[in-house]
Design a protein around this motif. Structure first.
Motif, mmCIF file in Angstrom:
data_model
loop_
_atom_site.group_PDB
_atom_site.id
_atom_site.type_symbol
_atom_site.label_atom_id
_atom_site.label_comp_id
_atom_site.label_asym_id
_atom_site.label_seq_id
_atom_site.Cartn_x
_atom_site.Cartn_y
_atom_site.Cartn_z
ATOM 1 N N SER A 16 63.285 69.330 14.498
ATOM 2 C CA SER A 16 62.745 70.212 13.539
ATOM 3 C C SER A 16 63.185 70.626 12.271
ATOM 4 O O SER A 16 62.785 70.794 11.212
ATOM 5 N N SER B 90 67.472 77.401 4.074
ATOM 6 C CA SER B 90 67.031 78.690 4.756
ATOM 7 C C SER B 90 66.177 79.563 4.242
ATOM 8 O O SER B 90 65.261 80.311 4.954
ATOM 9 N N GLY C 121 66.620 72.198 17.310
ATOM 10 C CA GLY C 121 66.562 72.979 16.295
ATOM 11 C C GLY C 121 67.100 74.509 16.653
ATOM 12 O O GLY C 121 68.464 74.509 16.894
ATOM 13 N N ARG C 122 66.601 75.537 16.096
ATOM 14 C CA ARG C 122 66.952 76.840 16.303
ATOM 15 C C ARG C 122 66.152 77.645 17.198
ATOM 16 O O ARG C 122 66.843 78.467 18.136
ATOM 17 N N ASP C 123 64.816 77.238 17.078
ATOM 18 C CA ASP C 123 63.777 78.169 18.036
ATOM 19 C C ASP C 123 63.072 77.367 18.943
ATOM 20 O O ASP C 123 61.891 77.779 19.194
ATOM 21 N N MET C 124 63.700 76.229 19.389
ATOM 22 C CA MET C 124 62.773 75.352 20.253
ATOM 23 C C MET C 124 62.531 75.910 21.534
ATOM 24 O O MET C 124 61.509 75.982 22.080
ATOM 25 N N ARG D 299 81.507 68.849 9.885
ATOM 26 C CA ARG D 299 80.714 68.452 8.791
ATOM 27 C C ARG D 299 81.024 67.828 7.548
ATOM 28 O O ARG D 299 80.804 67.223 6.788
ATOM 29 N N ASP E 48 70.086 82.380 8.692
ATOM 30 C CA ASP E 48 69.519 81.736 9.779
ATOM 31 C C ASP E 48 69.535 82.436 11.059
ATOM 32 O O ASP E 48 68.838 82.044 12.076
HETATM 33 O O1 DC Z 1 69.400 71.735 12.209
HETATM 34 P P1 DC Z 1 69.660 71.648 10.579
HETATM 35 O O2 DC Z 1 70.836 72.308 9.868
HETATM 36 O O3 DC Z 1 69.379 70.376 10.104
HETATM 37 O O4 DC Z 1 68.491 72.680 10.067
HETATM 38 C C1 DC Z 1 68.083 72.812 8.703
HETATM 39 C C2 DC Z 1 67.720 74.282 8.347
HETATM 40 O O5 DC Z 1 66.565 74.571 8.863
HETATM 41 C C3 DC Z 1 68.675 75.419 8.722
HETATM 42 O O6 DC Z 1 69.356 75.896 7.993
HETATM 43 C C4 DC Z 1 67.584 76.357 9.633
HETATM 44 C C5 DC Z 1 66.328 75.695 9.657
HETATM 45 N N1 DC Z 1 65.770 75.658 10.852
HETATM 46 C C6 DC Z 1 64.945 76.317 11.580
HETATM 47 O O7 DC Z 1 65.084 77.745 11.023
HETATM 48 N N2 DC Z 1 64.440 76.595 12.452
HETATM 49 C C7 DC Z 1 64.435 75.412 13.597
HETATM 50 N N3 DC Z 1 63.972 75.115 14.463
HETATM 51 C C8 DC Z 1 65.462 74.042 12.946
HETATM 52 C C9 DC Z 1 65.911 74.252 11.497
#
Ligand code: DC
Length: 208
Positions: free
Chosen positions: A33, A98, A125-128, A153, A175
């Protein structure tokens, strides 16, 4: 595997690599995501659109027909056939993503793209596990200290460690709202573990 597995976590927690390997072992696709948020940020930068201008951004995403290709070897984002993937993991995109990801319209647009994909799959992702696929069969949340994540990183990006750590702490803060673990997610601290060890733990939990 018929259903949905979600793997969430902060930046550089290892979720993309883990999701890819786990999906490979299960013989299903994985969905990144974050790549869609990155594509939105990148297109805004390139078109000179203010990353906070939701209306303009959504028009741009629709006009360019941005879509995620969930290939086994890796996800790609296409905009009218143009492959944006090589441009999405840069410090410039890191710095504005962000802001873009905070916009409710952009979050709805990303969720919609993901929900169009028929299961089974692994989504990261973050909120899957919280907002996009709360009904997922298995949920994981990967963590690691900011120092461990920054070290990983900086190796990936050939970037200065201190600079990466600073950017990472800033992005964690921005985030934070959408990055809480689902109450029913299994928390895994990947700090002292290799990628193989994390993948093995996740697969064991899935009964593999
Ligand atoms: O996982 P990543 O670092 O590639 O994600 C990039 C940005 O996208 C991260 O700063 C937060 C946002 N993001 C989000 O808000 N919700 C998600 N499900 C995935 C990513």
């Amino acid at each position: 595997m018929r259903g949905i597995v979600t793997i969430d976590g902060p930046s550089a927690s290892g979720k993309s690599s883990v999701a890819r390997r786990v999906a490979e072992a299960l013989g299903v696709p994985y969905l990144s995501s974050g790549l869609l948020y990155r594509a939105a940020a990148y297109l805004a930068l390139r078109a000179g659109v203010d990353p906070g201008d939701e209306g303009a951004l959504l028009r741009l995403l629709k006009a360019r027909r941005v879509r995620l290709l969930a290939e086994r070897a890796g996800n790609r984002v296409l905009a009218e056939g143009e492959d944006l993937t090589p441009f999405l993991h840069t410090p410039e995109v890191d710095r504005v993503v962000s802001e873009v990801a905070r916009l409710p319209g952009v979050r709805a647009w990303v969720s919609q793209r993901l929900k169009e994909v028929p299961p089974p799959f692994v989504a990261e992702g973050r909120d899957m596990g919280t907002r996009v696929f709360p009904e997922a069969d298995y949920k994981f949340y990967l963590t690691a200290s900011p120092e461990v994540r920054a070290l990983r990183r900086s190796r990936e990006r050939l970037q200065d460690y201190e600079e990466v750590l600073r950017d990472l702490l800033l992005r964690d803060e921005k985030d934070r709202d959408q990055s809480a673990p689902a109450p029913d997610a299994l928390l895994l601290d990947t700090g002292g573990l290799t990628l193989e060890e994390v993948v093995a733990l996740v697969l064991a939990h899935l009964g593999r």
